[in-house]
Design a protein around this motif. Structure first.
Motif, PDB file in Angstrom:
ATOM      1  N   SER A 103       5.873  -0.032  -9.332  1.00  0.00           N
ATOM      2  CA  SER A 103       4.909  -0.938  -8.718  1.00  0.00           C
ATOM      3  C   SER A 103       3.490  -0.458  -8.994  1.00  0.00           C
ATOM      4  O   SER A 103       3.274   0.713  -9.322  1.00  0.00           O
ATOM      5  CB  SER A 103       5.151  -1.011  -7.208  1.00  0.00           C
ATOM      6  N   PRO A 104       2.498  -1.330  -8.885  1.00  0.00           N
ATOM      7  CA  PRO A 104       1.100  -0.899  -9.086  1.00  0.00           C
ATOM      8  C   PRO A 104       0.707   0.263  -8.179  1.00  0.00           C
ATOM      9  O   PRO A 104      -0.025   1.162  -8.611  1.00  0.00           O
ATOM     10  CB  PRO A 104       0.292  -2.163  -8.764  1.00  0.00           C
ATOM     11  N   ASN A 105       1.190   0.264  -6.945  1.00  0.00           N
ATOM     12  CA  ASN A 105       0.876   1.379  -6.045  1.00  0.00           C
ATOM     13  C   ASN A 105       1.455   2.688  -6.560  1.00  0.00           C
ATOM     14  O   ASN A 105       0.804   3.739  -6.509  1.00  0.00           O
ATOM     15  CB  ASN A 105       1.425   1.091  -4.640  1.00  0.00           C
ATOM     16  N   GLU A 106       2.686   2.645  -7.061  1.00  0.00           N
ATOM     17  CA  GLU A 106       3.329   3.858  -7.574  1.00  0.00           C
ATOM     18  C   GLU A 106       2.633   4.358  -8.828  1.00  0.00           C
ATOM     19  O   GLU A 106       2.445   5.566  -9.006  1.00  0.00           O
ATOM     20  CB  GLU A 106       4.799   3.579  -7.863  1.00  0.00           C
ATOM     21  N   VAL A 107       2.264   3.442  -9.717  1.00  0.00           N
ATOM     22  CA  VAL A 107       1.574   3.843 -10.945  1.00  0.00           C
ATOM     23  C   VAL A 107       0.240   4.501 -10.615  1.00  0.00           C
ATOM     24  O   VAL A 107      -0.121   5.544 -11.191  1.00  0.00           O
ATOM     25  CB  VAL A 107       1.357   2.619 -11.851  1.00  0.00           C
ATOM     26  N   LYS A 108      -0.475   3.925  -9.674  1.00  0.00           N
ATOM     27  CA  LYS A 108      -1.766   4.496  -9.290  1.00  0.00           C
ATOM     28  C   LYS A 108      -1.600   5.889  -8.710  1.00  0.00           C
ATOM     29  O   LYS A 108      -2.358   6.803  -9.022  1.00  0.00           O
ATOM     30  CB  LYS A 108      -2.442   3.573  -8.271  1.00  0.00           C
ATOM     31  N   GLN A 109      -0.610   6.066  -7.879  1.00  0.00           N
ATOM     32  CA  GLN A 109      -0.396   7.370  -7.261  1.00  0.00           C
ATOM     33  C   GLN A 109       0.091   8.392  -8.274  1.00  0.00           C
ATOM     34  O   GLN A 109      -0.234   9.573  -8.171  1.00  0.00           O
ATOM     35  CB  GLN A 109       0.599   7.223  -6.110  1.00  0.00           C
ATOM     36  N   LEU A 110       0.859   7.965  -9.266  1.00  0.00           N
ATOM     37  CA  LEU A 110       1.279   8.893 -10.309  1.00  0.00           C
ATOM     38  C   LEU A 110       0.099   9.340 -11.156  1.00  0.00           C
ATOM     39  O   LEU A 110      -0.011  10.509 -11.528  1.00  0.00           O
ATOM     40  CB  LEU A 110       2.326   8.233 -11.202  1.00  0.00           C
TER      41      LEU A 110
END
Length: 445
Positions: A103-110
């Motif tokens: 998800s966009p949230n997961e990509v950003k946090q990675l």
């Protein structure tokens, strides 16, 4: 052997989502884990990679079935935890590996290396036990306890040290670990510096040929092993996997391991598994939809229930209002699309819901209209699936076949259905209903 490998011993990843990111991290270990997942056709992933340079020891294998390879095999859960923290690197791209959908949230946090939960480098085992993995430098030096270590062993250690410092290539590994069956006394024994070929002319050795298995076992096991070896590699991306299904390279009916992984990630986010202070409903919905797009039956039922405002047992905290903000199209139409897929896969509740919706003309969204013909098809499918109290459905089908404006009028067919409904009612010990249906069948004829 770890105690005789010179250099910094590093744990690159664990079997529970840990990824080493202190500056010593190499790209090869993470790419290797990703490669094993795709090349095995989603059957397994090799994790818990540790060692010196690209010389690895003591890995763990997660399998789709969750069987074999000890208690450290966490199955689908372990695969989900790996991909939740995996970010494709240059080696992944050079190997042609497809990125796992996040998800966009997961990509950003990675990208910003934000840790969502307290990950350690421990090796996790089933039943929430853990085995602490120590580095060789923390363990006793068994070499000092042994008097008179052979010079050949020291030379072997020097060779590994030099090889790890220059990043062992595939060609080096093929030379180092080439084995000749003709000069080996035992397959299970440990090769010495002499019979391992180190220090000798490598051109004198013949490459070892391997069959499906080195052991003469059960023919059924050999066939199963050959099927696994012949299994087509599968991408980690949902869209790429569906493209293979459309091309016919992968059977449409095949159970999707990738869908199960996404479903596990959706449950983790919905239950605050990654951050106890925040429920990431966006990521939960993202992975639920990805699992449904893979054809996972549980995900299809759950997402159709969420979109249509029905209760579901898989993601109870994700409601219709939350999902409406994340769906660009009409949410009821999308929910019915997923419900049709679930019904065609044999979900009885979805079949009955669609039959009643087309029968009465309610809960059909914007793209569908009342249709007695389609209602009859779904009702018949429900009867074929062996639903409880099927005599009630047969009786309703007979009623539709007696209606003038249904487009399905057939008095003789209605009489037969009433008769079958009466027999089914008698099997369920419903005598009064059976008599009623017998009378209606006579009237229809």
């Amino acid at each position: 052997i770890e105690h005789y490998i010179e250099g910094d011993y590093v744990k690159y990843n664990s079997n529970f989502g840990f990824v080493e990111d202190t500056g010593k991290c190499r790209q090869t270990p993470q790419a290797l884990s990703h490669f094993t997942f795709e090349r095995s056709g989603h059957e397994l992933v090799v994790v818990d990679i540790q060692g010196v340079g690209d010389l690895y020891t003591d890995p763990q294998i997660h399998t789709a079935s969750g069987l074999e390879y000890g208690d450290g095999n966490l199955g689908i859960q372990g695969m989900a935890l790996f991909f939740q923290s995996h970010h494709c690197n240059k080696i992944c791209h050079s190997l042609g590996l497809t990125p796992f959908d996040l998800s966009p949230n997961e990509v950003k946090q990675l990208e910003y290396t934000i840790q969502r939960f307290n990950i350690t480098s421990e090796t996790k085992v089933k039943m929430d036990d853990s085995i602490v993995t120590e580095s060789p430098s923390e363990k006793p030096d068994f070499g000092r306890l042994c008097k008179g270590i052979s010079a050949s062993l020291e030379s072997t250690s020097d060779y590994f040290s030099q090889a790890s410092s220059r990043q062992i290539s595939e060609c080096d590994e093929a030379v180092m670990f080439n084995i000749d069956d003709g000069q080996s006394n035992s397959r299970g024994g440990t090769a010495t510096s002499i019979d391992s070929g180190l220090g000798k002319d490598m051109h004198e050795r013949k490459p070892r040929t391997r069959g499906i298995t080195e052991c003469e076992g059960d023919p059924e096991q050999q066939i199963e092993m050959k099927q696994k070896l012949d299994r087509v590699a599968r991408p980690s991306s949902v869209s790429a996997l569906n493209a293979l299904k459309l091309s016919g390279l992968i059977p449409e009916s095949e159970e999707s391991v990738l869908g199960s992984i996404h479903l596990d990630l959706a449950v983790y986010h919905e239950t605050d598994r990654y951050d106890a202070n925040m429920q990431d409903t966006n990521s939960a919905h993202f992975h639920l939809k990805a699992a449904a797009d893979c054809g996972n039956q549980l995900a299809l039922v759950a997402i159709s229930s969420v979109y249509l405002g029905l209760p579901n047992d898989i993601l109870p905290a994700l409601n219709h209002l939350d999902a409406a903000e994340l769906v660009p199209d009409n949410i009821e139409d999308r929910g019915l699309d997923f419900m049709v897929s679930a019904a065609r896969n044999g979900d009885v509740n979805s079949i009955i819901f669609l039959a009643k919706a087309f029968d009465c003309g309610l809960n059909l969204g914007n793209d569908r209209r009342q249709s007695y013909g389609q209602a009859m098809e779904w009702y018949q499918m429900a009867v074929d699936e062996g639903v409880e109290k099927r005599y009630l459905i047969m009786a309703r089908m007979a009623e539709i076949m007696l209606m003038e404006d249904s487009g399905c009028k057939d008095p003789n067919g209605a009489g037969e259905l009433y008769s079958e409904a009466a027999e089914a009612a008698m099997e369920e010990m419903c005598g009064k209903l059976a008599n009623k249906y017998y009378m209606l069948s006579e009237e229809a004829w």
